[in-house]
Design a protein around this motif. Structure first.
Motif, PDB file in Angstrom:
ATOM      1  N   THR A 100      -1.409  -4.136   5.531  1.00  0.00           N
ATOM      2  CA  THR A 100      -2.047  -4.392   4.256  1.00  0.00           C
ATOM      3  C   THR A 100      -1.056  -4.304   3.129  1.00  0.00           C
ATOM      4  OG1 THR A 100      -2.669  -2.088   4.083  1.00  0.00           O
ATOM      5  CG2 THR A 100      -4.303  -3.607   5.021  1.00  0.00           C
ATOM      6  N   ASP A 101       0.225  -4.138   3.438  1.00  0.00           N
ATOM      7  CA  ASP A 101       1.266  -4.038   2.411  1.00  0.00           C
ATOM      8  C   ASP A 101       1.554  -5.390   1.807  1.00  0.00           C
ATOM      9  OD1 ASP A 101       1.345  -1.495   3.223  1.00  0.00           O
ATOM     10  OD2 ASP A 101       3.417  -1.491   3.914  1.00  0.00           O
ATOM     11  N   TYR A 145      -3.827   1.052  -9.573  1.00  0.00           N
ATOM     12  CA  TYR A 145      -3.678   0.237  -8.375  1.00  0.00           C
ATOM     13  C   TYR A 145      -5.064  -0.198  -7.923  1.00  0.00           C
ATOM     14  CZ  TYR A 145       0.983   2.304  -8.091  1.00  0.00           C
ATOM     15  OH  TYR A 145       2.268   2.696  -8.352  1.00  0.00           O
ATOM     16  N   VAL A 164       0.836  -1.203   0.000  1.00  0.00           N
ATOM     17  CA  VAL A 164       0.000   0.000   0.000  1.00  0.00           C
ATOM     18  C   VAL A 164       0.871   1.253   0.000  1.00  0.00           C
ATOM     19  CG1 VAL A 164      -1.662   1.321   1.379  1.00  0.00           C
ATOM     20  CG2 VAL A 164      -1.966  -1.133   1.081  1.00  0.00           C
ATOM     21  N   THR A 214      -7.060  -2.345  -4.872  1.00  0.00           N
ATOM     22  CA  THR A 214      -6.881  -2.889  -3.532  1.00  0.00           C
ATOM     23  C   THR A 214      -7.320  -4.347  -3.493  1.00  0.00           C
ATOM     24  OG1 THR A 214      -7.271  -0.714  -2.591  1.00  0.00           O
ATOM     25  CG2 THR A 214      -7.484  -2.585  -1.099  1.00  0.00           C
ATOM     26  N   ALA A 227       1.671   2.154  -3.514  1.00  0.00           N
ATOM     27  CA  ALA A 227       0.496   2.691  -4.203  1.00  0.00           C
ATOM     28  C   ALA A 227       0.184   4.114  -3.739  1.00  0.00           C
ATOM     29  CB  ALA A 227      -0.711   1.785  -3.972  1.00  0.00           C
ATOM     30  N   ASP A 228       0.402   4.379  -2.457  1.00  0.00           N
ATOM     31  CA  ASP A 228       0.121   5.707  -1.913  1.00  0.00           C
ATOM     32  C   ASP A 228       1.144   6.752  -2.350  1.00  0.00           C
ATOM     33  OD1 ASP A 228      -2.083   4.733  -0.601  1.00  0.00           O
ATOM     34  OD2 ASP A 228      -1.116   4.628   1.365  1.00  0.00           O
ATOM     35  N   THR A 256      -8.797  -7.128  -1.449  1.00  0.00           N
ATOM     36  CA  THR A 256      -9.610  -7.102  -0.226  1.00  0.00           C
ATOM     37  C   THR A 256      -9.821  -8.476   0.393  1.00  0.00           C
ATOM     38  OG1 THR A 256     -11.636  -7.257  -1.543  1.00  0.00           O
ATOM     39  CG2 THR A 256     -10.853  -5.036  -0.965  1.00  0.00           C
ATOM     40  N   HIS A 292      -0.475   3.028  10.022  1.00  0.00           N
ATOM     41  CA  HIS A 292      -1.431   2.252   9.248  1.00  0.00           C
ATOM     42  C   HIS A 292      -2.721   2.082  10.033  1.00  0.00           C
ATOM     43  CE1 HIS A 292       1.312   1.391   6.011  1.00  0.00           C
ATOM     44  NE2 HIS A 292       2.235   1.146   6.903  1.00  0.00           N
TER      45      HIS A 292
END
Length: 103
Positions: free
Chosen positions: A102-103, A43, A30, A45, A33-34, A47, A81
């Protein structure tokens, strides 16, 4: 996915160039992506995957100097996070709990 056995990439930029040229897809943290946007990439996500645990292993005692500084920075970063508030630890301590990410 990029075929890691047939093709190794030496940089994130090289990996993204291959993806942008329709030669594969890749899972990225993440944090990438951020902070790394490109107009030719999208990108999405994931889930339905289990979280990845992030752990630091350090000596139980004598954490001073650069080691203590690194622990302070790493602890602060992991706390940024979402959902990490329940893992509060004292910065600079060697007893860091596993940190779901979540990485």
């Amino acid at each position: 996915m990029l075929d890691g056995r047939a093709r190794r990439t030496s940089s994130l930029e090289e990996k993204f160039e291959l993806i942008a040229s329709s030669q594969g897809i890749a899972l990225v943290p993440v944090s990438i992506a951020d902070s790394y946007s490109r107009p030719d990439l999208v990108y999405l996500t994931v889930t339905d995957a289990l979280p990845v645990e992030t752990c630091l292993a350090v000596p139980e005692s004598n954490c001073t100097g650069p080691v203590a500084d690194f622990l302070d920075i790493a602890t602060a970063t992991l706390r940024r996070h979402p959902g990490d508030a329940e893992r509060e630890e004292k910065p600079g301590t060697a007893n860091l709990a596993a940190a779901p990410s979540t990485d």
